[in-house]
Design a protein around this motif. Sequence first.
Motif, short mmCIF file in Angstrom:
data_model
loop_
_atom_site.label_atom_id
_atom_site.label_comp_id
_atom_site.label_asym_id
_atom_site.label_seq_id
_atom_site.Cartn_x
_atom_site.Cartn_y
_atom_site.Cartn_z
N ARG A 112 0.79 -1.22 0.07
CA ARG A 112 0.14 0.01 0.01
C ARG A 112 0.94 1.19 -0.13
NH1 ARG A 112 -3.58 -3.10 3.15
NH2 ARG A 112 -2.62 -2.42 5.25
N LEU A 113 2.08 1.18 0.85
CA LEU A 113 2.94 2.44 0.70
C LEU A 113 3.48 2.61 -0.69
CD1 LEU A 113 4.56 4.66 2.28
CD2 LEU A 113 6.22 2.93 2.76
N ALA A 114 3.93 1.48 -1.19
CA ALA A 114 4.45 1.52 -2.43
C ALA A 114 3.34 2.16 -3.57
CB ALA A 114 5.08 0.17 -3.05
N SER A 115 2.27 1.73 -3.42
CA SER A 115 1.02 2.11 -4.41
C SER A 115 0.94 3.43 -4.22
CB SER A 115 0.01 1.32 -4.15
OG SER A 115 0.02 -0.32 -4.54
N HIS A 116 0.91 3.97 -2.80
CA HIS A 116 0.50 5.50 -2.86
C HIS A 116 1.75 6.42 -3.28
CE1 HIS A 116 -1.30 8.76 -0.83
NE2 HIS A 116 -0.08 8.98 -0.19
N LEU A 117 2.85 6.04 -3.14
CA LEU A 117 3.94 6.63 -3.56
C LEU A 117 3.96 6.72 -5.21
CD1 LEU A 117 6.79 5.37 -1.21
CD2 LEU A 117 5.67 7.83 -1.28
N ARG A 118 3.62 5.40 -5.76
CA ARG A 118 3.69 5.84 -7.22
C ARG A 118 2.35 6.47 -7.84
NH1 ARG A 118 4.90 -0.34 -9.91
NH2 ARG A 118 6.95 -0.69 -9.17
N TYR B 91 18.04 12.27 -3.23
CA TYR B 91 18.17 10.65 -3.31
C TYR B 91 18.36 10.18 -4.79
CZ TYR B 91 17.14 10.50 1.60
OH TYR B 91 17.01 11.02 3.13
N SER B 92 19.18 9.17 -4.83
CA SER B 92 19.03 8.59 -6.23
C SER B 92 17.97 8.07 -6.61
CB SER B 92 20.32 7.51 -6.12
OG SER B 92 19.72 6.27 -5.63
N ALA B 93 18.13 7.86 -7.91
CA ALA B 93 16.61 7.42 -8.82
C ALA B 93 16.60 5.92 -8.25
CB ALA B 93 16.87 7.45 -10.28
N ALA C 151 12.00 2.42 -3.22
CA ALA C 151 10.86 2.61 -2.12
C ALA C 151 9.46 2.50 -2.65
CB ALA C 151 10.98 4.28 -2.02
N ALA C 152 9.30 2.46 -4.02
CA ALA C 152 8.04 2.48 -4.66
C ALA C 152 7.78 0.95 -5.40
CB ALA C 152 7.65 3.49 -5.65
N SER C 153 8.61 -0.12 -4.89
CA SER C 153 8.57 -1.51 -5.44
C SER C 153 7.73 -2.14 -4.46
CB SER C 153 9.87 -1.97 -5.48
OG SER C 153 10.69 -1.89 -4.15
N GLY C 154 7.69 -1.94 -3.14
CA GLY C 154 6.91 -2.84 -2.28
C GLY C 154 7.79 -4.28 -2.02
N ILE D 165 13.81 3.90 4.12
CA ILE D 165 13.74 4.48 5.46
C ILE D 165 12.78 5.90 5.15
CG2 ILE D 165 16.32 4.01 5.82
CD1 ILE D 165 17.05 6.88 4.55
N ILE D 166 12.26 6.28 6.17
CA ILE D 166 11.49 7.42 6.42
C ILE D 166 11.66 8.72 5.73
CG2 ILE D 166 12.28 8.22 8.59
CD1 ILE D 166 8.45 8.14 7.18
N GLY D 167 13.34 8.79 5.45
CA GLY D 167 13.64 9.93 4.89
C GLY D 167 13.35 9.88 3.46
N VAL D 168 13.56 8.76 2.80
CA VAL D 168 13.54 8.60 1.41
C VAL D 168 12.10 8.78 1.01
CG1 VAL D 168 13.47 6.91 -0.38
CG2 VAL D 168 15.38 7.03 1.08
#
Length: 312
Positions: free
Chosen positions: A17-23, A42-44, A50-53, A58-61
């Motif tokens: 769900r986190l990854a889906s929201h970021l995407r 941050y790097s690509a 981060a958006a892969s699930g 980390i929270i910073g990313v």
Amino acid sequence: MARPEASIDHTVPELGRLASHLRSMRHAAGLRYADLADRSGYSAAALKRAASGKSLPIIGVAFSYAVACVAVTMDAEAGRLVPQLHEEAKNAVTQAKLDARKSTVVPKPQYARDLADLSGAMRDAWRRMGEPSSRGMERAGGGHLPRTTANVITHGRTVPRDFRQYVAFLMACGVAEDDPADWLPWMRAWFKIRGRPAWREVRSVSVTLPGTAQLAYWHLLVQESDDPEAAWSEVSDISQSIDGAPHRAGTGTGTGGGTTEWDAGPPPLVWESQTRRHRLIGQTARDRTAVREGRPQATKTRNRISAPHTVA
């Protein structure tokens, strides 16, 4: 034309769900990962992970990913949702790792004959819980289980110093959370090896026990006493002194919210099998004899308590 992004891994639903929201935030902003990298610092590759699930960022990313998107879309509500989703994903990942470590071996305290056997059963309960950390066990122990003590118990170097610490360790291992009957084999093992407590100790310990453990403790003291009537009277007095008022016929309330029935008879607990077989895997008869007689064990075994027995 760029390759399509890989599908999100929903093995851990909260992480998915986190990854889906970021995407969805990135698509709404119309940004490429290279653009996000320029805006976030941050790097690509890190932003794509981060958006892969597949892993928890980390929270910073995650926060920088969201801020870069909100700067374009001005959708502050979507940005505020990211910390919450990240916290849920973090808890879910922690639980998933714990579940993956859980052992299928069922602890059998009813077969314990000495401290080494009891230590082995306690560590089986710890492994079945997924080997929780000493810090987590300290929190779950209600102030009666220091993390250093939890650590040495789980490594087989000591046993609890008293009954309350014993209960705290078992609570931290998820033993008998709901059913008082589940406490009985563990408490019988303690009484058999450590001896029955004096009534003065029973009174002081009872005040600190959670409801289900308190109920089982009292029940066992009465049922396995040489003088059940006298034991019943002692337990009734302790129960009333803890609650601050005499029990009405048939009912009463323990400190942990458990229901007692001192006037109506013993609590209706289910008694487990009284099988006398004893089987201990990983320790030879010579080693068990050595532990009981206070000599070092001849071989390195799973049950690593060796005499002299130390207590925390």
